[in-house]
Design a protein around this motif. Structure first.
Motif, PDB file in Angstrom:
ATOM      1  N   SER A  84      -4.156  30.708  54.117  1.00 63.92           N
ATOM      2  CA  SER A  84      -3.191  30.583  55.208  1.00 63.92           C
ATOM      3  C   SER A  84      -2.743  31.975  55.641  1.00 63.92           C
ATOM      4  CB  SER A  84      -1.984  29.776  54.740  1.00 63.92           C
ATOM      5  OG  SER A  84      -1.259  30.502  53.748  1.00 63.92           O
ATOM      6  N   ASN A  85      -1.721  32.034  56.473  1.00 64.78           N
ATOM      7  CA  ASN A  85      -1.146  33.313  56.878  1.00 64.78           C
ATOM      8  C   ASN A  85       0.109  33.640  56.075  1.00 64.78           C
ATOM      9  OD1 ASN A  85      -3.079  33.885  58.874  1.00 64.78           O
ATOM     10  ND2 ASN A  85      -2.025  32.510  60.316  1.00 64.78           N
ATOM     11  N   GLN A  86       0.262  32.951  54.963  1.00 66.12           N
ATOM     12  CA  GLN A  86       1.379  33.223  54.075  1.00 66.12           C
ATOM     13  C   GLN A  86       0.827  33.786  52.763  1.00 66.12           C
ATOM     14  OE1 GLN A  86       3.952  29.823  53.587  1.00 66.12           O
ATOM     15  NE2 GLN A  86       3.699  29.194  55.732  1.00 66.12           N
ATOM     16  N   TYR A  87       1.599  34.716  52.164  1.00 69.18           N
ATOM     17  CA  TYR A  87       1.087  35.404  50.979  1.00 69.18           C
ATOM     18  C   TYR A  87       2.193  35.534  49.939  1.00 69.18           C
ATOM     19  CZ  TYR A  87      -2.205  36.701  54.613  1.00 69.18           C
ATOM     20  OH  TYR A  87      -3.087  36.660  55.654  1.00 69.18           O
ATOM     21  N   ALA A  88       1.754  35.628  48.688  1.00 72.47           N
ATOM     22  CA  ALA A  88       2.676  35.884  47.587  1.00 72.47           C
ATOM     23  C   ALA A  88       1.944  36.743  46.559  1.00 72.47           C
ATOM     24  CB  ALA A  88       3.141  34.580  46.942  1.00 72.47           C
ATOM     25  N   VAL A  89       2.664  37.672  45.965  1.00 67.17           N
ATOM     26  CA  VAL A  89       2.056  38.577  45.000  1.00 67.17           C
ATOM     27  C   VAL A  89       2.972  38.745  43.799  1.00 67.17           C
ATOM     28  CG1 VAL A  89       0.716  39.876  46.692  1.00 67.17           C
ATOM     29  CG2 VAL A  89       3.054  40.594  46.162  1.00 67.17           C
ATOM     30  N   LEU A 116      10.433  32.414  40.376  1.00 67.14           N
ATOM     31  CA  LEU A 116       9.725  33.299  39.440  1.00 67.14           C
ATOM     32  C   LEU A 116      10.159  34.728  39.735  1.00 67.14           C
ATOM     33  CD1 LEU A 116       6.184  31.654  39.640  1.00 67.14           C
ATOM     34  CD2 LEU A 116       7.946  31.325  37.892  1.00 67.14           C
ATOM     35  N   PRO A 117      10.831  35.394  38.794  1.00 62.82           N
ATOM     36  CA  PRO A 117      11.517  36.660  39.091  1.00 62.82           C
ATOM     37  C   PRO A 117      10.627  37.751  39.686  1.00 62.82           C
ATOM     38  CG  PRO A 117      12.172  35.810  36.943  1.00 62.82           C
ATOM     39  CD  PRO A 117      11.040  34.944  37.400  1.00 62.82           C
ATOM     40  N   ASN A 118       9.407  37.877  39.242  1.00 59.78           N
ATOM     41  CA  ASN A 118       8.560  38.979  39.704  1.00 59.78           C
ATOM     42  C   ASN A 118       7.524  38.544  40.734  1.00 59.78           C
ATOM     43  OD1 ASN A 118       9.852  40.940  38.164  1.00 59.78           O
ATOM     44  ND2 ASN A 118       8.564  40.523  36.374  1.00 59.78           N
ATOM     45  N   CYS A 119       7.683  37.349  41.275  1.00 60.73           N
ATOM     46  CA  CYS A 119       6.834  36.917  42.385  1.00 60.73           C
ATOM     47  C   CYS A 119       7.565  37.233  43.697  1.00 60.73           C
ATOM     48  CB  CYS A 119       6.545  35.421  42.323  1.00 60.73           C
ATOM     49  SG  CYS A 119       5.379  34.969  41.005  1.00 60.73           S
ATOM     50  N   ARG A 120       6.781  37.628  44.703  1.00 65.05           N
ATOM     51  CA  ARG A 120       7.387  38.022  45.969  1.00 65.05           C
ATOM     52  C   ARG A 120       6.591  37.461  47.138  1.00 65.05           C
ATOM     53  NH1 ARG A 120       6.868  42.573  49.491  1.00 65.05           N
ATOM     54  NH2 ARG A 120       5.396  43.642  48.090  1.00 65.05           N
ATOM     55  N   PHE A 121       7.291  36.781  48.065  1.00 64.05           N
ATOM     56  CA  PHE A 121       6.672  36.405  49.340  1.00 64.05           C
ATOM     57  C   PHE A 121       6.503  37.683  50.169  1.00 64.05           C
ATOM     58  CE2 PHE A 121       8.890  32.175  48.612  1.00 64.05           C
ATOM     59  CZ  PHE A 121       7.707  31.503  48.283  1.00 64.05           C
ATOM     60  N   CYS A 122       5.405  37.781  50.899  1.00 59.72           N
ATOM     61  CA  CYS A 122       5.160  39.029  51.619  1.00 59.72           C
ATOM     62  C   CYS A 122       4.200  38.798  52.782  1.00 59.72           C
ATOM     63  CB  CYS A 122       4.567  40.097  50.677  1.00 59.72           C
ATOM     64  SG  CYS A 122       2.983  39.613  49.923  1.00 59.72           S
ATOM     65  N   GLY A 123       4.230  39.702  53.739  1.00 55.95           N
ATOM     66  CA  GLY A 123       3.229  39.727  54.792  1.00 55.95           C
ATOM     67  C   GLY A 123       3.374  38.670  55.859  1.00 55.95           C
ATOM     68  N   PHE A 124       4.476  37.943  55.893  1.00 52.59           N
ATOM     69  CA  PHE A 124       4.695  36.973  56.966  1.00 52.59           C
ATOM     70  C   PHE A 124       6.208  36.825  57.172  1.00 52.59           C
ATOM     71  CE2 PHE A 124       4.877  34.439  53.134  1.00 52.59           C
ATOM     72  CZ  PHE A 124       5.797  33.427  53.385  1.00 52.59           C
ATOM     73  N   GLY A 125       6.559  36.327  58.367  1.00 51.44           N
ATOM     74  CA  GLY A 125       7.967  36.140  58.675  1.00 51.44           C
ATOM     75  C   GLY A 125       8.737  37.445  58.573  1.00 51.44           C
ATOM     76  N   ALA A 126       9.906  37.385  57.925  1.00 47.64           N
ATOM     77  CA  ALA A 126      10.764  38.561  57.792  1.00 47.64           C
ATOM     78  C   ALA A 126      10.487  39.344  56.519  1.00 47.64           C
ATOM     79  CB  ALA A 126      12.235  38.123  57.819  1.00 47.64           C
ATOM     80  N   PRO A 148      -3.652  45.423  52.928  1.00 48.42           N
ATOM     81  CA  PRO A 148      -3.657  45.625  51.486  1.00 48.42           C
ATOM     82  C   PRO A 148      -2.828  44.599  50.727  1.00 48.42           C
ATOM     83  CG  PRO A 148      -3.373  47.713  52.620  1.00 48.42           C
ATOM     84  CD  PRO A 148      -3.250  46.638  53.653  1.00 48.42           C
ATOM     85  N   ASN A 149      -3.410  44.096  49.667  1.00 48.75           N
ATOM     86  CA  ASN A 149      -2.723  43.261  48.674  1.00 48.75           C
ATOM     87  C   ASN A 149      -2.331  41.878  49.166  1.00 48.75           C
ATOM     88  OD1 ASN A 149      -1.987  43.156  45.947  1.00 48.75           O
ATOM     89  ND2 ASN A 149       0.167  43.473  46.423  1.00 48.75           N
ATOM     90  N   GLU A 150      -2.802  41.450  50.331  1.00 46.41           N
ATOM     91  CA  GLU A 150      -2.505  40.084  50.768  1.00 46.41           C
ATOM     92  C   GLU A 150      -3.260  39.097  49.874  1.00 46.41           C
ATOM     93  OE1 GLU A 150      -3.529  39.917  54.882  1.00 46.41           O
ATOM     94  OE2 GLU A 150      -1.606  40.697  55.542  1.00 46.41           O
ATOM     95  N   ARG A 151      -2.535  38.123  49.334  1.00 50.43           N
ATOM     96  CA  ARG A 151      -3.152  37.190  48.390  1.00 50.43           C
ATOM     97  C   ARG A 151      -2.539  35.806  48.584  1.00 50.43           C
ATOM     98  NH1 ARG A 151      -5.754  40.530  44.589  1.00 50.43           N
ATOM     99  NH2 ARG A 151      -5.148  42.698  44.954  1.00 50.43           N
TER     100      ARG A 151
END
Length: 818
Positions: A84-89, A116-126, A148-151
Motif C-alpha cells: 500500500s502507500n502506508q508504511y511502518a518501520v 509497540l514503542p519502537n514501531c513508527r508510522f512513516c512516509g504517509f499523511g502527516a 529510503p526505508n519504506e516498508r
C-alpha cells in the motif's frame, strides 16, 4: 616528540625484518611468549557513543542481530496493509528516548504505532519520512522502494542487511581489548608513535583496519595544517571545529551547517566505532566471499540473479531479483534499463570464487583461478611512460592566486612537485586494464559496468632520491591469523599474511566514470577538445548505495542511480574516462581528485574489430580484442604512441567539494597535469604474470594519501582481497628471500614488448568462460568438466568453498552437508 627504545620496541616486537622491506609475505601463527600489552585503549581516538556512526545487524558488535531485527521489523510492517502507500518501520533511534541523539527529539510523531514503542508510522499523511533523523543519510532505497526505508510487507534477512543500527559500545570495546590482548597496541603511545613515524612498519599483530587508522590519524595529527588556502586565496576553516590532536567527529546530518569549520584536506570521523565496525565487516565478508561460490543467502536459495527452489528441482527459477538493474547481454548491451519483462534463458553456474565474473559466452579457455576482488576480469597489462610534461607547462605559465588552475604553493608536493615537472621525468609504468560485462549477481560498488584502470609507477623511490626529494612511503597492513574469518584460518592453516610493500613503487587506482552529460546542468567533460577537457566529469562512485556499506559494497545490492550518472558503454577500454572517484591529499593543506581520458585528438586512433555491440558481445574478451586492434596497429594510422591525459580537480571549498562523500560531483575545473604514453607494442593476453600483480590505493606517499571513508575502508578490503586471491591461486612457497604467495613486485620495472616480438613466457592466459545451458523446467545440469563451473575431484576442493563438512560426489558436484 621522541620515543625511547622501551616504547618503540614493544610497539614493533617480533616484527619480521623481511616484512618491513617487503620481502616476506607470511608465516605460520606463533604467539607463544608475547607479553600482552597492558596500557589502556585510547578512547580519544577510538570513540564510541550514541552519536557514533552506525554499523549493520550482521556486525558482531551491533546492538541488534539480523534475525531479531527481522522479527521486530515484521511486527511493525504488520501494522499497515501490504503493498500500500502506508508504511511502518522499527525505529528505536527515533522512538526510544534512551537512544535519542543530539538534535533529534524522541519520540516523534508516528512512534508507538499499534502500541509497540519502537514501531513508527512513516512516509504517509502527516508522518515524517521513513528514513529520518540521525541516520537518515545512511538509508538507501531497497528493491521496489520509492524512498529510503519504506516498508509495508513481510521482511526477510536480505531486506534488513543494509539498515543502519547502533554499535553496542560495551561489546565494541571488549572486542578491541581482545585485539589488544592478541598483541596490537591501541594505546595513546602507539598512536603518538605512528603520528611521529607514519612510514614506520606495521605492527604485525594489528588487523588492517587499525594500520589504516594509524596512518590517517597520524597525518591528521602531525601533517594536516589548521589554516588552509585555496586557489583564490580564500582561507578555511571559517569557524569552529578546526584541526586537533584527535580526529574530528562530524555527523552527516550536521555537515551542511558545520562544513565551513573544516580545513581543506581535512578528514573526519576516523576511529569512530561505526566506521571501525562496518570496515571490519566489509573486509571480512568480502574476503569470505572469495572462499565460496557466487551465492547470496544460500539458505533462501538465491544463486546469482535467480532464486532456486532446491527442494523442488522442477520449479522454474525466479530471476526477478535482477529485474530492475542492468545486465550486459547481447540483446541488452547498453545497460540500466528496467529488465522486468526481459526473458532470462541462461543460468550462469556458480564458480569456485564468488569474485570470478561470468561471461555471456562459453567460448574461451576455462580457468579455475580466483579472480580479483574488484574488477575481476582482466584484459591485459601494458607498458607505458608516466610523464609530468603537462605539469611543467602549467607551472611555466606562472599562474597567480585567483586563477582557477592555480595550484597553491603548499600543494606542490608529492606527484605535484615542481622538481618532477622540471626534470623531464618519465617513469616506467605498468598499466593493468580490467573489468567485465557483469551479467551475474556479483557486481562492484561503483558502477554496474565494472572497469578498472590501475597504474603502477615503477622505481619512484629512485627518482625521488635522484632529485633530492624526501620519499615518504606509507606502509601496507599485515593480516594476523587471529583476525581472519574462521573459514580462512581453517583453509590457510593459521597463516599470518605479511604485506609485500614494494617500497620502490606507487599505485594509482581508477574506475570508469561518467562525463557528466545531463548531470547538474553543468557542461560535461569532453576529452575530445581542449576547452571541453577543462569541464568537470562525474568523478564519483555512481552507485548511490556506496554509502550503504553492507548492502552495496559487500553484497552488491541493487543500485539506485540516475541514468545521467552512468558511464557510457564502449567497445574499447581506451574510450573510457577513468577517475579516482575518491580524494587524494595534496600536501598538508589541500586535496584533489584525479581522472584520465584519451588526450584530445587521440580518439581517432581507436580501432575496433566489431561494428556493433551485438557482435562484440559474442566475444567474451572483446575489450582485449579491441585493445590489441588499437595499440598493436598504431603504425597503421601513422603513429607510434597513444596518449592518455591525466587531470586533477582541486578542492576549493570543504562544503562544495566534500572529502567524505564519494557520491558528490566536484564541479571545479579539470587541470591537465600528467600524461600516460602507450608506445606501439604487443598487447599480451591477460596472463598469470598480470594476474599476480597487486594494486592498492594505499601503496603511496603521505603527500598524496588517499582520503575519505571510501578510501579508509579500502586498506582492509584490498589487503584481504589480494592476499586471499594470491594464496588461493599460488599457495605458499618458502624461498631464500622469505615466504611468498606469488605476488609480482616488479622490482626491475616492466618494458613494452616490441611489435612482432614474443616476450619471456608470462604464464598461461587467464580467460574466464562460462557454461551455457537452458534451465528448462528448472533443471540445472551438472557442471562441465574443466570449465569455470568447477567440478570437484577431491573432498578438499569442496571443503575450501563450502566448509569442512562438505563432500565431493561421484558426478563432480559438491554436496553441502548440514
Amino acid at each position: 616528540m621522541r620515543f625511547s627504545m622501551s616504547v618503540i620496541v614493544p610497539l614493533l616486537y617480533s616484527l619480521d625484518p623481511a616484512a618491513a622491506v617487503g620481502g616476506s609475505q607470511g608465516s605460520k601463527s606463533n604467539k607463544g611468549g608475547k607479553p600482552p600489552p597492558t596500557d589502556p585503549i585510547d578512547k580519544n581516538v577510538l570513540t564510541c557513543s550514541l552519536d557514533s556512526q552506525p554499523t549493520f545487524c550482521a556486525a558482531t558488535d551491533a546492538t541488534i542481530g539480523c534475525s531479531t531485527l527481522v522479527d521486530r521489523m515484521n511486527q511493525c510492517t504488520a501494522l499497515v496493509p501490504a503493498n500500500s502507500n502506508q508504511y511502518a518501520v522499527y525505529d528505536p533511534k527515533n522512538c526510544d528516548p534512551a537512544q535519542a541523539s543530539r538534535g533529534w527529539a524522541a519520540p516523534i510523531v508516528g512512534c508507538n504505532a499499534g502500541g509497540l514503542p519502537n514501531c513508527r508510522f512513516c512516509g504517509f499523511g502527516a508522518y515524517q519520512p521513513c528514513a529520518y533523523g540521525f541516520y537518515e543519510p545512511f538509508y538507501e532505497p531497497g528493491n521496489n522502494q520509492q524512498l529510503p526505508n519504506e516498508r509495508n510487507s513481510v521482511q526477510t534477512t536480505s531486506d534488513v542487511l543494509g539498515i543502519p543500527v547502533q554499535v553496542d559500545c560495551g561489546i565494541y570495546y571488549a572486542k578491541l581489548q581482545d585485539i589488544v590482548n592478541a598483541g596490537c597496541r591501541l594505546d595513546a603511545a602507539a598512536f603518538e608513535y605512528y603520528a611521529d613515524n607514519p612510514a614506520a612498519p606495521p605492527m604485525p599483530d594489528c588487523p588492517p583496519v587499525f594500520q589504516q587508522l594509524f596512518l590517517s590519524n597520524a597525518l591528521n595529527r602531525n601533517y594536516q595544517i589548521s589554516t588552509t588556502t585555496n586557489s583564490y586565496g580564500e582561507t578555511f576553516p571559517k569557524f569552529g571545529l578546526g584541526v586537533g590532536k584527535n580526529p574530528t567527529l562530524l555527523p552527516s546530518t550536521e555537515f551542511p551547517t558545520r562544513c565551513l569549520s573544516l580545513a581543506l584536506g581535512q578528514e573526519t570521523n576516523m576511529g569512530d566505532a561505526g566506521e571501525i565496525s562496518s570496515f571490519e565487516l566489509t573486509a571480512k565478508t568480502m574476503a569470505s566471499r572469495m572462499l565460496r561460490p557466487a551465492l547470496f543467502e544460500f539458505s533462501e536459495g538465491i544463486v546469482n540473479c535467480c532464486k532456486i527452489d532446491f527442494t523442488d528441482p522442477a520449479a522454474v527459477p525466479d530471476c526477478s531479483r535482477c529485474n530492475d538493474y542492468a545486465a550486459n547481454t547481447i540483446s541488452n548491451p547498453h545497460t540500466y534499463i528496467n529488465s522486468t519483462n526481459q526473458t532470462r534463458e541462461y543460468y550462469q553456474y556458480p564458480v569456485p570464487s564468488a569474485t570470478r565474473p561470468q561471461e555471456s559466452s562459453y567460448v574461451g579457455q576455462r580457468s579455475r583461478r580466483v579472480a580479483k576482488g574488484m574488477h575481476g576480469k582482466g584484459q591485459s597489462c601494458l607498458a607505458a611512460k608516466f610523464s609530468f610534461g603537462p605539469l611543467q607547462a602549467l607551472y611555466r605559465k606562472n599562474l597567480k592566486v585567483g586563477d582557477s588552475a592555480y595550484i597553491p604553493e603548499g600543494w606542490r608536493v608529492g606527484l605535484l612537485d615542481p622538481a618532477l615537472a622540471n626534470g623531464d621525468i618519465e617513469i616506467d609504468t605498468l598499466v593493468r586494464l580490467s573489468g567485465n560485462k557483469n551479467i551475474t549477481f556479483i557486481k562492484d560498488v561503483h558502477d554496474i559496468r565494472i572497469r578498472g584502470f590501475g597504474l603502477k609507477l615503477l622505481g619512484l623511490r629512485s627518482v625521488f632520491e635522484r632529485l633530492g626529494l624526501q620519499y615518504n612511503r606509507l606502509k601496507l597492513a599485515d593480516i594476523p591469523a587471529y583476525d581472519q574469518p574462521d573459514d580462512a584460518q581453517y583453509t590457510f592453516g593459521n597463516f599470518n599474511f605479511s604485506a609485500a610493500q614494494e617500497d620502490e613503487n606507487l599505485d594509482l587506482l581508477h574506475v570508469a566514470i561518467g562525463t557528466g552529460v545531463g548531470f547538474d546542468d553543468v557542461p560535461p567533460f569532453n576529452p575530445r577538445t581542449i576547452p571541453g577537457s577543462k569541464n568537470p566529469p562525474a568523478n564519483i562512485f555512481v552507485a548511490r548505495n556506496v554509502d550503504n556499506d553492507y548492502n552495496g559494497f559487500i553484497l552488491g545490492g541493487n543500485p539506485d542511480v540516475n541514468v545521467s550518472e552512468l558511464t557510457e558503454v564502449y567497445q574499447n577500454p581506451l574510450s573510457y574516462v577513468y577517475g579516482s572517484s575518491s580524494v587524494l591529499r595534496a600536501g598538508p593543506g589541500g586535496a584533489f581528485k584525479l581522472h584520465w581520458a584519451a588526450c584530445p585528438g587521440e580518439q581517432d586512433k581507436i580501432q575496433n574489430v566489431y561494428s556493433t555491440f551485438a557482435e562484440a558481445f559474442k566475444d567474451p574478451n572483446f575489450f582485449a580484442t579491441n585493445l590489441k586492434e588499437t595499440i598493436q596497429k598504431l603504425d597503421e594510422v601513422g603513429s607510434s604512441e597513444f596518449r592518455f591525459c591525466g587531470y586533477i580537480q582541486l578542492q576549493q571549498n570543504p562544503c562544495t567539494e566534500p572529502i567524505e562523500s564519494p557520491t558528490t560531483r566536484w564541479l571545479t575545473e579539470s587541470i591537465n597535469v600528467f600524461e600516460l604514453i602507450f608506445p606501439l607494442q604487443t598487447v599480451p593476453d591477460y596472463n598469470t604474470f598480470c594476474d599476480n600483480t597487486v594494486y592498492t590505493p594505499w601503496r603511496t606517499i603521505q603527500e598524496n594519501q588517499p582520503e575519505g571513508f571510501i578510501n579508509r575502508v579500502r586498506m582492509a578490503v584490498y589487503q584481504y582481497a589480494h592476499n586471499f586471491r594470491l594464496i588461493l591461486n599460488n599457495g605458499v612457497q618458502d624461498t631464500s628471500h622469505g615466504t611468498t604467495i606469488g605476488q609480482n613486485s616488479c622490482p626491475l620495472g616492466y618494458t613494452a614488448i616490441p611489435k612482432g616480438e614474443r616476450p619471456p613466457y608470462q604464464g598461461q592466459p587467464v580467460i574466464a568462460a562460462s557454461q551455457q545451458f537452458v534451465t528448462t523446467g528448472g533443471n540445472i545440469p551438472d557442471p562441465e568438466p574443466d570449465s569455470s563451473s568447477g567440478t570437484c575431484h577431491a573432498r578438499d576442493e569442496c571443503q575450501l568453498p563450502f566448509g569442512s563438512d562438505s563432500e565431493c560426489e561421484s558426478n563432480g558436484a559438491c554436496k553441502m552437508n548440514g
